[in-house]
Write a protein that holds these residues in place. Structure first.
Motif, short mmCIF file in Angstrom:
data_model
loop_
_atom_site.label_atom_id
_atom_site.label_comp_id
_atom_site.label_asym_id
_atom_site.label_seq_id
_atom_site.Cartn_x
_atom_site.Cartn_y
_atom_site.Cartn_z
N ARG A 17 49.03 2.47 -16.24
CA ARG A 17 48.95 1.44 -17.29
C ARG A 17 47.69 1.68 -18.13
O ARG A 17 46.97 2.65 -17.90
CB ARG A 17 48.91 0.05 -16.66
CG ARG A 17 47.71 -0.15 -15.75
CD ARG A 17 47.50 -1.60 -15.34
NE ARG A 17 46.15 -1.76 -14.89
CZ ARG A 17 45.79 -2.19 -13.67
NH1 ARG A 17 46.71 -2.50 -12.79
NH2 ARG A 17 44.51 -2.29 -13.36
N ILE A 19 44.85 2.66 -20.71
CA ILE A 19 44.58 3.90 -21.45
C ILE A 19 45.35 5.07 -20.84
O ILE A 19 45.99 5.85 -21.55
CB ILE A 19 43.05 4.17 -21.47
CG1 ILE A 19 42.35 3.12 -22.35
CG2 ILE A 19 42.76 5.58 -21.95
CD1 ILE A 19 40.83 3.15 -22.29
N ASP A 38 48.34 7.11 -9.14
CA ASP A 38 47.73 5.79 -9.30
C ASP A 38 47.82 5.05 -7.97
O ASP A 38 48.41 5.55 -6.99
CB ASP A 38 48.47 5.01 -10.41
CG ASP A 38 47.57 3.99 -11.11
OD1 ASP A 38 47.21 4.22 -12.28
OD2 ASP A 38 47.25 2.95 -10.48
N ALA A 58 47.95 7.90 -5.13
CA ALA A 58 46.71 8.59 -4.75
C ALA A 58 45.51 7.75 -5.13
O ALA A 58 45.44 7.21 -6.23
CB ALA A 58 46.62 9.95 -5.45
N ASP A 59 44.59 7.63 -4.20
CA ASP A 59 43.29 7.02 -4.47
C ASP A 59 42.34 8.15 -4.80
O ASP A 59 41.96 8.94 -3.93
CB ASP A 59 42.81 6.25 -3.23
CG ASP A 59 41.45 5.61 -3.45
OD1 ASP A 59 40.77 5.96 -4.45
OD2 ASP A 59 41.06 4.78 -2.61
N VAL A 60 41.95 8.24 -6.08
CA VAL A 60 41.17 9.40 -6.54
C VAL A 60 39.76 9.44 -5.94
O VAL A 60 39.08 10.46 -6.01
CB VAL A 60 41.14 9.44 -8.09
CG1 VAL A 60 40.15 8.41 -8.64
CG2 VAL A 60 40.82 10.82 -8.59
N ASN A 86 41.45 9.59 -15.45
CA ASN A 86 41.14 8.37 -16.23
C ASN A 86 40.85 7.17 -15.33
O ASN A 86 40.31 6.17 -15.80
CB ASN A 86 42.34 8.10 -17.14
CG ASN A 86 42.36 6.69 -17.69
OD1 ASN A 86 41.67 6.37 -18.65
ND2 ASN A 86 43.16 5.82 -17.06
N TYR A 90 35.75 -1.39 -13.53
CA TYR A 90 34.56 -1.90 -14.22
C TYR A 90 34.24 -3.34 -13.84
O TYR A 90 34.32 -4.25 -14.66
CB TYR A 90 34.63 -1.69 -15.73
CG TYR A 90 35.97 -1.88 -16.39
CD1 TYR A 90 36.33 -3.08 -16.99
CD2 TYR A 90 36.87 -0.81 -16.47
CE1 TYR A 90 37.55 -3.23 -17.64
CE2 TYR A 90 38.10 -0.96 -17.11
CZ TYR A 90 38.43 -2.17 -17.69
OH TYR A 90 39.64 -2.32 -18.33
N THR A 136 37.96 10.28 -18.76
CA THR A 136 37.66 9.09 -19.57
C THR A 136 36.23 8.67 -19.25
O THR A 136 35.93 8.18 -18.17
CB THR A 136 38.61 7.93 -19.27
OG1 THR A 136 39.96 8.40 -19.40
CG2 THR A 136 38.39 6.81 -20.28
N TYR A 152 28.42 0.88 -13.42
CA TYR A 152 29.42 1.44 -14.33
C TYR A 152 28.78 2.42 -15.32
O TYR A 152 29.27 3.54 -15.52
CB TYR A 152 30.11 0.30 -15.08
CG TYR A 152 31.20 0.75 -16.02
CD1 TYR A 152 32.43 1.17 -15.53
CD2 TYR A 152 31.00 0.76 -17.40
CE1 TYR A 152 33.44 1.58 -16.39
CE2 TYR A 152 32.01 1.16 -18.26
CZ TYR A 152 33.22 1.57 -17.75
OH TYR A 152 34.21 1.98 -18.60
N LYS A 156 29.44 6.55 -15.96
CA LYS A 156 29.91 7.15 -17.21
C LYS A 156 28.89 8.15 -17.76
O LYS A 156 29.27 9.19 -18.31
CB LYS A 156 30.25 6.06 -18.24
CG LYS A 156 31.40 5.15 -17.77
CD LYS A 156 32.71 5.91 -17.51
CE LYS A 156 33.87 5.02 -17.14
NZ LYS A 156 35.15 5.72 -16.93
N GLY A 183 35.40 2.98 -27.02
CA GLY A 183 34.61 1.76 -27.20
C GLY A 183 35.34 0.62 -26.52
O GLY A 183 35.75 0.74 -25.37
N ILE A 185 38.48 -1.31 -25.85
CA ILE A 185 39.92 -1.08 -25.95
C ILE A 185 40.64 -2.21 -25.21
O ILE A 185 40.31 -2.50 -24.05
CB ILE A 185 40.30 0.28 -25.30
CG1 ILE A 185 39.37 1.41 -25.79
CG2 ILE A 185 41.78 0.59 -25.54
CD1 ILE A 185 39.38 1.69 -27.27
N THR A 187 43.07 -3.53 -23.03
CA THR A 187 43.99 -3.10 -21.97
C THR A 187 44.16 -4.24 -20.97
O THR A 187 43.44 -5.24 -21.03
CB THR A 187 43.40 -1.89 -21.20
OG1 THR A 187 42.17 -2.30 -20.60
CG2 THR A 187 43.17 -0.69 -22.10
N GLY A 189 43.25 -4.18 -17.93
CA GLY A 189 41.99 -4.29 -17.20
C GLY A 189 40.98 -5.10 -17.98
O GLY A 189 40.28 -5.96 -17.44
N MET A 190 40.89 -4.84 -19.28
CA MET A 190 39.95 -5.56 -20.15
C MET A 190 40.30 -7.06 -20.19
O MET A 190 39.43 -7.92 -20.07
CB MET A 190 40.01 -4.94 -21.55
CG MET A 190 39.29 -5.69 -22.62
SD MET A 190 37.50 -5.64 -22.45
CE MET A 190 37.10 -4.08 -23.19
#
Ligand code: NAI
Length: 245
Positions: A17, A19, A38, A58-60, A86, A90, A136, A152, A156, A183, A185, A187, A189-190
């Motif tokens: 989902r 980005i 994911d 998968a847990d990255v 990606n 956050y 990302t 966070y 990054k 910047g 975005i 989503t 999550g946001m």
């Protein structure tokens, strides 16, 4: 119909989902075969099915799960041309309220995930003598930040350093490494982390007058994954509607 990624195979980690979801959809639109890795099985399975692709849980943040996702992509499609890592979290916590466990969790998903994914993907890409590794990042890493984003922002900024080092190491194999710095975005999550008023205030502060969309970011990933970006490595593209100006 021939697309810009026709004949390419892409693995998008954190692609269920937001980005990553838009990146997977944009790549599929341009002809790529898609694997999505994911932790959100329902969204990941649905999105992969819509794109005619493969879903992998998968847990990255776990090296062996990132390796398994790359192995399953190779088993299904026979090659791996583009890796997009990606997946990111956050949470918002002031430094003095952040437990060491929370710090470790953010570092291990956002930054550790990039290391695990790149380490797994570079092997087949090296054998193919070609590949694109994309991450990302965020404008929060190197340009602006806010209280509550110590962990966070550290991840990054770390991703941007890792991009440069990996680009240098992998250049001799024909593998490029780049990132996108979004910047603000809008989503899922946001929306889960920010109030409606906060989102409106952010949109008002962006010179282009709106929040970014996942598709705005996906288009930058598409360029970096495409043949047009063959001579670009070790850098990031900022997609922020002019917020940093
Ligand atoms: P989101 O929460 O909507 O989507 C993130 C996806 O990653 C979800 O499908 C989630 O299940 C998956 N994921 C989380 N942890 C995982 C793990 N350990 N292993 C595998 N998958 C995992 O988030 P959004 O907003 O789409 O963000 C995606 C990336 O973009 C993150 O790296 C974030 O830091 C970055 N970013 C987002 C911005 C924004 O304004 N939304 C701005 C700048 C960067």
């Amino acid at each position: 119909m021939s697309g810009r990624l026709q004949g390419k195979v892409a693995l998008v980690i954190g692609g269920a989902r937001g980005i990553g979801g838009a990146v997977a959809a944009r790549f599929a639109q341009e002809g790529a075969d898609i694997a999505i890795a994911d932790l959100d099985d329902a969204a990941g399975e649905r999105h992969a099915a819509d794109l005619g692709g493969l879903y992998l849980r998968a847990d990255v943040s776990r090296a062996e799960e990132a390796e398994a996702a790359v192995a399953a992509t190779l088993e299904r499609f026979g090659r791996l041309d583009v890796l997009v890592q990606n997946a990111g979290i956050y949470p918002w916590t002031l430094i003095e309220n952040t437990s060491p466990e929370e710090w470790d969790r953010v570092i291990s998903v956002n930054l550790g995930g990039c290391f695990h994914a790149a380490r797994a993907a570079v092997k087949p890409m090296k054998a193919q003598k070609s590949g694109r590794i994309l991450f990302t990042s965020s404008i929060t890493g190197t340009h602006v930040t806010s209280p509550g984003h110590g962990h966070y922002s550290a991840t990054k900024a770390g991703i941007n350093g890792f991009i440069r080092a990996a680009a240098l190491e992998f250049a001799g194999y024909g593998v490029t490494v780049n990132g996108v710095e979004p910047g603000n975005i809008l989503t899922e999550g946001m929306k889960a982390h920010r109030s409606g008023e906060f989102i409106q205030a952010m949109a008002d502060a962006i010179p282009l007058g709106r929040m970014g969309t996942p598709e705005d970011v996906a288009n930058a990933f598409l360029f970096l994954a495409s043949d047009e970006a063959a001579f670009i490595t070790g850098t990031t593209i900022i997609v922020d509607g002019g917020q940093l100006l």
